[in-house]
Motif scaffolding. Structure first.
Motif, mmCIF file in Angstrom:
data_model
loop_
_atom_site.group_PDB
_atom_site.id
_atom_site.type_symbol
_atom_site.label_atom_id
_atom_site.label_comp_id
_atom_site.label_asym_id
_atom_site.label_seq_id
_atom_site.Cartn_x
_atom_site.Cartn_y
_atom_site.Cartn_z
ATOM 1 N N ALA A 28 -8.640 -12.354 1.055
ATOM 2 C CA ALA A 28 -7.220 -12.008 1.163
ATOM 3 C C ALA A 28 -6.561 -11.984 -0.222
ATOM 4 C CB ALA A 28 -6.509 -13.005 2.069
ATOM 5 N N ILE A 29 -6.903 -12.947 -1.054
ATOM 6 C CA ILE A 29 -6.301 -13.006 -2.391
ATOM 7 C C ILE A 29 -6.790 -11.842 -3.251
ATOM 8 C CG2 ILE A 29 -6.169 -14.380 -4.504
ATOM 9 C CD1 ILE A 29 -6.202 -16.875 -2.669
ATOM 10 N N LYS A 30 -8.085 -11.528 -3.182
ATOM 11 C CA LYS A 30 -8.627 -10.391 -3.937
ATOM 12 C C LYS A 30 -7.961 -9.096 -3.502
ATOM 13 C CE LYS A 30 -13.254 -11.791 -5.318
ATOM 14 N NZ LYS A 30 -14.684 -11.490 -5.250
ATOM 15 N N SER A 31 -7.740 -8.963 -2.208
ATOM 16 C CA SER A 31 -7.081 -7.773 -1.673
ATOM 17 C C SER A 31 -5.659 -7.665 -2.211
ATOM 18 C CB SER A 31 -7.069 -7.832 -0.152
ATOM 19 O OG SER A 31 -6.348 -6.749 0.378
ATOM 20 N N GLY A 32 -4.965 -8.799 -2.298
ATOM 21 C CA GLY A 32 -3.609 -8.814 -2.840
ATOM 22 C C GLY A 32 -3.576 -8.405 -4.292
ATOM 23 N N VAL A 33 -4.581 -8.826 -5.056
ATOM 24 C CA VAL A 33 -4.672 -8.448 -6.466
ATOM 25 C C VAL A 33 -4.870 -6.938 -6.586
ATOM 26 C CG1 VAL A 33 -6.111 -8.623 -8.539
ATOM 27 C CG2 VAL A 33 -5.484 -10.680 -7.294
ATOM 28 N N LYS A 34 -5.779 -6.400 -5.777
ATOM 29 C CA LYS A 34 -6.046 -4.962 -5.816
ATOM 30 C C LYS A 34 -4.787 -4.166 -5.468
ATOM 31 C CE LYS A 34 -10.931 -5.319 -4.593
ATOM 32 N NZ LYS A 34 -11.929 -5.048 -3.557
ATOM 33 N N THR A 35 -4.042 -4.632 -4.477
ATOM 34 C CA THR A 35 -2.808 -3.960 -4.073
ATOM 35 C C THR A 35 -1.787 -3.985 -5.201
ATOM 36 O OG1 THR A 35 -3.201 -4.603 -1.775
ATOM 37 C CG2 THR A 35 -0.959 -3.930 -2.352
ATOM 38 N N ALA A 36 -1.654 -5.129 -5.863
ATOM 39 C CA ALA A 36 -0.696 -5.256 -6.968
ATOM 40 C C ALA A 36 -1.068 -4.314 -8.103
ATOM 41 C CB ALA A 36 -0.657 -6.699 -7.450
ATOM 42 N N ILE A 37 -2.362 -4.217 -8.398
ATOM 43 C CA ILE A 37 -2.821 -3.317 -9.462
ATOM 44 C C ILE A 37 -2.517 -1.864 -9.098
ATOM 45 C CG2 ILE A 37 -4.896 -2.409 -10.594
ATOM 46 C CD1 ILE A 37 -6.006 -5.287 -10.517
ATOM 47 N N LYS A 38 -2.754 -1.506 -7.835
ATOM 48 C CA LYS A 38 -2.491 -0.134 -7.393
ATOM 49 C C LYS A 38 -1.010 0.214 -7.499
ATOM 50 C CE LYS A 38 -6.387 0.182 -4.229
ATOM 51 N NZ LYS A 38 -6.806 0.142 -2.820
ATOM 52 N N LYS A 39 -0.127 -0.765 -7.234
ATOM 53 C CA LYS A 39 1.315 -0.523 -7.341
ATOM 54 C C LYS A 39 1.705 -0.217 -8.778
ATOM 55 C CE LYS A 39 2.856 -3.129 -3.305
ATOM 56 N NZ LYS A 39 3.574 -4.317 -2.829
ATOM 57 N N VAL A 40 1.126 -0.964 -9.728
ATOM 58 C CA VAL A 40 1.415 -0.719 -11.145
ATOM 59 C C VAL A 40 0.916 0.667 -11.530
ATOM 60 C CG1 VAL A 40 0.934 -1.442 -13.507
ATOM 61 C CG2 VAL A 40 1.341 -3.163 -11.757
ATOM 62 N N GLU A 41 -0.305 0.983 -11.147
ATOM 63 C CA GLU A 41 -0.886 2.285 -11.503
ATOM 64 C C GLU A 41 -0.110 3.441 -10.880
ATOM 65 O OE1 GLU A 41 -4.924 1.692 -10.244
ATOM 66 O OE2 GLU A 41 -5.502 0.792 -12.174
ATOM 67 N N ALA A 42 0.387 3.248 -9.660
ATOM 68 C CA ALA A 42 1.181 4.290 -9.009
ATOM 69 C C ALA A 42 2.502 4.508 -9.738
ATOM 70 C CB ALA A 42 1.441 3.924 -7.554
#
Length: 92
Positions: A28-42
């Motif tokens: 769950a935490i790794k998934s949250g990190v990936k989501t946060a990174i995708k938001k920055v990249e978007a």
């Protein structure tokens, strides 16, 4: 739980349960990190500096938290933050 039934020793059964719980938490935490990174990249892809900086602040917090919990190695977490910061700073 098929594996749980295989274990005969009480401590082995507990290990299975604890491992499953921790694996779910880590995932769950790794998934949250990936989501946060995708938001920055978007935000960077959309050339929105304000949104990118806000997303970077949130992502940095999430990544640092994951690093401190041992889900990522501290250098891995630092590298992720560094790359995102460089990406956001590259915006005009």
């Amino acid at each position: 739980m098929e594996v749980y039934k295989l274990a005969n020793i009480k401590s082995a059964k507990k290990r299975i349960l604890v491992t499953e719980t921790k694996a779910a938490r880590n995932k769950a935490i790794k998934s949250g990190v990936k989501t946060a990174i995708k938001k920055v990249e978007a935000a960077v892809a959309a050339n929105d500096k304000a949104a990118a900086e806000a997303a970077l602040k949130d992502a940095t917090s999430v990544i640092a938290s994951a690093g401190s919990k041992g889900i990522f190695h501290k250098n891995n977490a630092a590298r992720k933050v560094s790359r995102l910061t460089k990406l956001v700073n590259g915006l005009a």
